[in-house]
Enzyme design. Structure first.
Site, short mmCIF file in Angstrom:
data_model
loop_
_atom_site.label_atom_id
_atom_site.label_comp_id
_atom_site.label_asym_id
_atom_site.label_seq_id
_atom_site.Cartn_x
_atom_site.Cartn_y
_atom_site.Cartn_z
N VAL A 37 15.86 -39.86 27.09
CA VAL A 37 14.88 -39.95 26.11
C VAL A 37 14.56 -38.21 25.43
CG1 VAL A 37 12.82 -39.63 27.70
CG2 VAL A 37 12.78 -40.97 25.32
N ASP A 38 14.64 -37.53 26.46
CA ASP A 38 14.53 -36.06 25.91
C ASP A 38 15.51 -35.50 24.78
OD1 ASP A 38 14.25 -32.99 27.79
OD2 ASP A 38 13.30 -33.43 26.00
N1 APR Z 1 13.56 -44.40 23.79
C1 APR Z 1 12.72 -44.89 24.95
N2 APR Z 1 13.33 -44.82 26.11
C2 APR Z 1 14.55 -44.14 26.23
C3 APR Z 1 15.40 -43.71 25.25
C4 APR Z 1 14.50 -43.88 23.93
N3 APR Z 1 15.49 -43.42 22.93
N4 APR Z 1 16.25 -43.29 25.91
C5 APR Z 1 16.32 -43.28 27.19
N5 APR Z 1 14.98 -43.94 27.37
C6 APR Z 1 14.60 -44.37 28.71
C7 APR Z 1 15.57 -44.74 29.97
O1 APR Z 1 16.39 -45.86 29.88
C8 APR Z 1 14.64 -44.69 31.10
O2 APR Z 1 14.03 -45.78 31.11
O3 APR Z 1 13.71 -43.33 29.10
C9 APR Z 1 13.55 -43.63 30.50
C10 APR Z 1 13.81 -42.26 31.26
O4 APR Z 1 15.02 -41.89 31.52
P1 APR Z 1 15.27 -40.25 31.30
O5 APR Z 1 15.23 -40.14 29.87
O6 APR Z 1 16.68 -40.17 32.03
O7 APR Z 1 14.17 -39.35 31.72
P2 APR Z 1 13.84 -39.16 33.45
O8 APR Z 1 14.29 -40.26 34.50
O9 APR Z 1 12.14 -38.79 33.30
O10 APR Z 1 14.55 -37.74 33.73
C11 APR Z 1 14.07 -36.60 33.03
O11 APR Z 1 16.38 -36.29 32.04
O12 APR Z 1 16.99 -36.17 30.05
C12 APR Z 1 16.81 -35.33 31.21
O13 APR Z 1 15.65 -33.27 30.46
C13 APR Z 1 15.42 -34.59 31.09
O14 APR Z 1 15.82 -33.19 33.11
C14 APR Z 1 15.04 -34.38 32.24
C15 APR Z 1 15.52 -35.50 33.03
#
Ligand code: APR
Length: 176
Positions: A37-38
């Site tokens: 999501v980042d």
């Molecule tokens: N909208 C909503 N939710 C999303 C989206 C989106 N566009 N893209 C991904 N997600 C969901 C994923 O399916 C998951 O359920 O966001 C949730 C969090 O997943 P991640 O993005 O992998 O975040 P996290 O598990 O907190 O890990 C953070 O990942 O992207 C890197 O820079 C970030 O190092 C950090 C780590």
């Protein structure tokens, strides 16, 4: 002011499309972007988001930092850093709870009345999503019980599986 239940919504979709005052980003401590999501938020917001993030100089796990939303429909992005799941004995539950608490506090401070959350830590950080959904919903309800400023908190689930888990947890905690 509406009750807690009426101010929580669970939807399936892409958080970068949400027309809310603030969206929450599941960032890392560098705040310099990443995948998941980042990555989606940085792509949708454009390069100025990273420029502003660079000036902040990072964010400790459990805390939140605010930037503008730039090309996003949302006016603000609240960046929070969730815990990496290490089995459950490294204070992960409390750190995840503080992500929700600090993000809602930050939303109130900037005057954001509608806030959208992704499922923090449940992707790359491998936090079990059923456990995370309970922490997310309980912490948000606790905040809203003592606050009548925030009008709506939307949990944006990326995919049907996550949506079903959040809906099940909501039903278990608050009833139908
Ligand atoms: N909208 C909503 N939710 C999303 C989206 C989106 N566009 N893209 C991904 N997600 C969901 C994923 O399916 C998951 O359920 O966001 C949730 C969090 O997943 P991640 O993005 O992998 O975040 P996290 O598990 O907190 O890990 C953070 O990942 O992207 C890197 O820079 C970030 O190092 C950090 C780590």
């Amino acid at each position: 002011m509406k009750g807690v239940k009426e101010r929580i919504e669970i939807v399936e979709g892409d958080i970068t499309k949400q027309k809310v005052d603030a969206i929450v980003n599941a960032a890392n401590t560098s705040l310099l972007g990443g995948g998941g999501v980042d990555g989606a938020i940085h792509r949708a917001a454009g390069p100025e988001l990273l420029e502003e993030c660079k000036k902040i100089g990072g964010c400790p796990t459990g805390e939140a930092r605010v930037t503008k939303g730039y090309r996003l429909p949302a006016k603000w992005v609240i960046h929070t850093v969730g815990p990496v799941w290490r089995g459950g004995n490294a204070n992960e539950d409390e750190l995840l709870a503080s992500c929700y608490r600090n993000s809602l506090k930050a939303a109130k401070e900037i005057g954001a009345k509608t806030v959208a959350f992704p499922s923090i830590s449940t992707g790359a950080y491998r936090f079990p999503i059923d456990r995370a959904s309970e922490i997310a919903l309980k912490e948000t309800a606790k905040f809203l019980e003592n606050d009548d400023f925030i009008e709506k908190v939307i949990f944006v689930c990326f995919g049907e599986q996550a949506l079903n888990i959040y809906k099940e947890t909501f039903k278990r905690l608050f009833g139908d």
